[in-house]
Scaffold this motif. Structure first.
Motif, PDB file in Angstrom:
ATOM      1  N   THR A   1       0.691  -1.160   0.227  1.00 22.18           N
ATOM      2  CA  THR A   1       0.285   0.028  -0.281  1.00 22.18           C
ATOM      3  C   THR A   1       0.972   1.202   0.033  1.00 22.18           C
ATOM      4  O   THR A   1       0.702   2.290  -0.891  1.00 22.18           O
TER       5      THR A   1
ATOM      6  N   ALA B   1       2.123   1.901  -3.636  1.00 19.62           N
ATOM      7  CA  ALA B   1       0.827   2.346  -4.186  1.00 19.62           C
ATOM      8  C   ALA B   1       0.884   3.904  -3.938  1.00 19.62           C
ATOM      9  O   ALA B   1       0.195   4.274  -4.717  1.00 19.62           O
ATOM     10  N   ALA B   2       0.632   4.038  -2.979  1.00 23.30           N
ATOM     11  CA  ALA B   2       0.863   6.132  -2.306  1.00 23.30           C
ATOM     12  C   ALA B   2       1.520   6.492  -2.921  1.00 23.30           C
ATOM     13  O   ALA B   2       1.384   7.670  -3.481  1.00 23.30           O
TER      14      ALA B   2
ATOM     15  N   LEU C   1       1.259   7.116  -6.725  1.00 26.23           N
ATOM     16  CA  LEU C   1      -0.198   7.399  -7.248  1.00 26.23           C
ATOM     17  C   LEU C   1       0.120   8.909  -6.715  1.00 26.23           C
ATOM     18  O   LEU C   1      -0.225   9.874  -6.385  1.00 26.23           O
TER      19      LEU C   1
ATOM     20  N   ARG D   1      -0.540   7.076   2.544  1.00 27.82           N
ATOM     21  CA  ARG D   1      -1.028   5.292   2.176  1.00 27.82           C
ATOM     22  C   ARG D   1      -2.432   5.346   2.569  1.00 27.82           C
ATOM     23  O   ARG D   1      -2.893   4.464   2.648  1.00 27.82           O
TER      24      ARG D   1
ATOM     25  N   THR E   1      -5.208   6.792   2.324  1.00 28.78           N
ATOM     26  CA  THR E   1      -5.752   7.870   1.078  1.00 28.78           C
ATOM     27  C   THR E   1      -5.522   5.784   0.113  1.00 28.78           C
ATOM     28  O   THR E   1      -7.006   5.935  -0.807  1.00 28.78           O
ATOM     29  N   VAL E   2      -5.027   5.487  -0.063  1.00 28.60           N
ATOM     30  CA  VAL E   2      -4.641   4.212  -0.907  1.00 28.60           C
ATOM     31  C   VAL E   2      -5.871   3.251  -0.307  1.00 28.60           C
ATOM     32  O   VAL E   2      -6.574   2.322  -0.375  1.00 28.60           O
TER      33      VAL E   2
ATOM     34  N   LEU F   1      -3.289  -0.776 -10.643  1.00 22.46           N
ATOM     35  CA  LEU F   1      -2.455   0.421  -9.743  1.00 22.46           C
ATOM     36  C   LEU F   1      -2.652   1.333 -10.723  1.00 22.46           C
ATOM     37  O   LEU F   1      -3.381   2.590 -11.613  1.00 22.46           O
TER      38      LEU F   1
ATOM     39  N   ARG G   1      -4.826   4.417 -11.898  1.00 19.65           N
ATOM     40  CA  ARG G   1      -4.348   5.970 -12.697  1.00 19.65           C
ATOM     41  C   ARG G   1      -4.632   6.836 -13.658  1.00 19.65           C
ATOM     42  O   ARG G   1      -4.951   7.797 -13.605  1.00 19.65           O
TER      43      ARG G   1
END
Length: 175
Positions: A86, A89-90, A93, A97, A99-100, A125, A129
């Motif tokens: 996570t 991914a954060a 983006l 974290r 928010t993810v 992911l 996006r």
């Protein structure tokens, strides 16, 4: 740590003339075919039979690197696994974290749980996006005002667009 698993940054160097030559070669071939040329590109060694075809992905990387170096920019190569945490991914983006995690819980991004950890496929992911950017561009387009539009109708249209964005943020709609 092998070269394939470490991040590396490359600066424009003394071989700038060669970088410009590579950039110009790739650009000229693209311009002739309006996009990636149909002809294939090869890396070659010292003998005529010592060559290998460049896959499309490597061609795009080479093209982007040559363009950046030719513009005097540094280039960083950072290998990324196909499955992300996570936090990774954060970072990708550009959000937090939490928010993810909220996006995962709201099923905006598919994921799988391994034990008590969430794992996100890089492909999923990147798809999210892309969709998010498309929605952002659509929202910007909806707020554009034509020169010949009267002010009252433009303000009304902007109010409607803002309400639509607010509604999507509250999770009522992901259009």
């Amino acid at each position: 740590m092998s070269a394939a698993t470490k991040q590396e940054t490359y600066l424009p160097g003394e071989d700038e003339a060669q970088v410009v030559q590579v950039h110009d070669f790739l650009k000229a071939h693209e311009d002739m075919g309006r996009g990636r040329p149909e002809s294939r590109y090869f890396l070659s060694g010292g003998t005529p039979n010592d060559r290998v075809e460049l896959p499309a992905e490597l061609y795009r990387v080479l093209r982007q690197v040559a363009e950046a170096l030719q513009a005097g920019l540094a280039v960083s190569i950072a290998p990324v696994t196909k499955t992300l945490t996570t936090q990774q991914a954060a970072d990708l983006l550009g959000v937090s974290r939490p928010t993810v995690i909220r996006l995962l819980d709201e099923k905006e991004i598919p994921f799988e749980k391994v034990g008590n950890r969430r794992r996100i496929l890089l492909r999923d992911l990147l798809d999210y996006r892309k969709k998010r950017r498309a929605a952002q561009y659509a929202a910007l387009e909806a707020t554009a005002v034509d020169d010949d539009e009267d002010i009252d109708s433009a303000l009304n249209r902007l109010r409607i667009a803002r309400r639509g964005v607010a509604k999507r943020r509250r999770g009522n709609s992901m259009e």
